[in-house]
Design an enzyme around this catalytic site. Structure first.
Site, mmCIF file in Angstrom:
data_model
loop_
_atom_site.group_PDB
_atom_site.id
_atom_site.type_symbol
_atom_site.label_atom_id
_atom_site.label_comp_id
_atom_site.label_asym_id
_atom_site.label_seq_id
_atom_site.Cartn_x
_atom_site.Cartn_y
_atom_site.Cartn_z
ATOM 1 C CB SER A 31 35.281 33.127 27.115
ATOM 2 O OG SER A 31 36.606 32.398 26.932
ATOM 3 C CE1 TYR A 62 36.162 37.385 24.034
ATOM 4 C CE2 TYR A 62 37.783 35.580 25.485
ATOM 5 C CZ TYR A 62 36.575 36.162 24.436
ATOM 6 O OH TYR A 62 35.856 34.928 24.086
#
Length: 284
Positions: free
Chosen positions: A142, A155
Site C-alpha cells: 500500500s 496497518y
C-alpha cells in the site's frame, strides 16, 4: 516471451476487490488462475462468475495458517502444470482507528494477514521457482507503507514491512532468475475504505486500475510499482519532511483525520471482519 498466457497464477484473497479484478484481467490474457479466500461462500460465487472469462479454480485459504497455505499451493500446482509460475500475495485487511483503542485480536489480525501471510507465501513458493530458475512473486502492499497515516498505525507498520521484505527478497532472488515485485495501491474503491470520507488526498482509484498495474508488472517486471506511478516519488519526497511539514501536509490533504473520524455504522460490517480475519469461514 509471454509471461501470462498459459501460466499458472495463484492469487490470495481474490474473491473480492483487487484480487478479483486481477483474476479477471489475467484470465482475459489467457492465464490459468487459481484463487484462494477464507470466505468459502463468496469464493465459490467468485469462481462461478470468473469462469466465464477463462480457466479458473478456487480453494479455501487462510494465509495466516501455514498448512492451509501449503495445501492451497499444492492444489494450484495440481490444477496447473505441476508448478506455479506466479504467486500474487493479495490478501489483506485494514482495521482502523486510534492505536490505543486497537484490541490484541485486531493487531494480530492485521500483522498476521498483511505481513506474516505474505512472508509465508514467499517461503512456500520460492523453492520451486529457484529450482526452475523462473517465476514471479507479486506482493500487494500500500502507499501507506510509504506515507504513514494516523489511524492506520498497525496497518502502516505491516505494509512498510511488506515493502522492505519485497525489495530485500528481490535482490536476494535475482541471481536465481526469480522476480519479486511490490505493488503499492493508494486508496482503492473496495470495502477497505467503507465508512471513510473522500478528501483531497484520498480520492480512490478502482480495483481494475491496480489489476492493470499488476498485468503490466508481469509483462515488464519492476521491483517497485505505485498507482499512479508518480505517487511513489511524491511519497519519497514527503518522507523527507520534518514533523511540522509532514503534519501540515497531512492536514492539507485531509489525511490527519480520515481514519480517526469515520462513519462507524457504515464501516461496522467490514471492521468486524477485518479485526478477526483468521480461519476459514465455512458455508452455512
Amino acid at each position: 516471451m509471454d509471461n501470462i498466457r498459459g501460466k499458472t497464477i495463484a492469487i490470495t484473497g481474490a474473491a473480492r476487490g483487487i484480487g478479483h479484478a486481477t483474476a479477471k484481467a489475467l484470465l482475459a490474457r489467457g492465464a490459468r488462475v487459481v484463487i484462494g479466500d477464507r470466505d468459502v461462500a463468496v469464493l465459490e460465487e467468485a469462481v462461478t462468475g470468473l469462469s466465464r472469462f477463462g480457466q479458473v479454480t478456487g480453494y479455501p485459504l487462510d494465509v495466516t495458517d501455514r498448512e492451509s497455505f501449503a495445501m492451497f499451493l499444492d492444489k494450484a500446482r495440481t490444477d496447473g502444470a505441476g508448478h506455479i509460475d506466479v504467486l500474487i500475495n493479495n490478501a489483506g485487511v485494514m482495521p482502523i482507528g486510534p492505536f490505543l483503542e486497537q484490541s490484541e485480536q485486531s493487531i494480530r489480525s492485521s500483522i498476521e494477514v498483511n505481513f506474516y501471510g505474505v512472508l509465508t507465501g514467499c517461503q512456500l513458493v520460492l523453492p520451486e521457482m529457484v529450482k526452475r530458475r523462473r517465476g514471479h512473486i507479486i506482493n500487494i502492499a500500500s502507499m501507506s507503507g510509504l506515507i504513514p497515516v494516523p489511524g492506520q498505525v498497525v496497518y502502516v507498520g505491516a505494509k512498510h514491512a511488506v515493502v522492505g521484505l519485497t525489495v530485500a527478497l528481490a535482490d536476494e532472488m535475482a541471481p536465481h532468475g526469480v522476480e519479486v515485485s511490490v505493488i503499492m495501491p493508494p486508496f482503492t474503491n473496495t470495502q477497505l475504505i467503507s465508512g471513510t470520507a473522500e478528501t483531497p488526498g484520498t480520492k480512490p482509484v478502482e480495483p481494475e486500475d491496480i489489476a492493470a498495474a499488476i498485468v503490466k508488472t508481469l509483462d515488464k517486471p519492476k521491483t517497485h510499482v505505485s498507482v499512479p506511478t508518480p505517487l511513489r516519488f511524491t511519497a519519497a519526497a514527503a518522507s523527507m519532511l520534518g514533523p511540522r511539514g509532514r503534519r501540515w501536509l497531512n492536514r492539507k490533504l485531509g489525511l490527519d483525520q480520515v481514519f480517526l473520524s469515520y462513519d462507524t455504522a457504515a464501516r461496522k460490517g467490514y471492521e468486524d471482519r477485518a479485526q478477526a480475519a483468521t480461519g476459514v469461514i465455512e458455508k452455512d
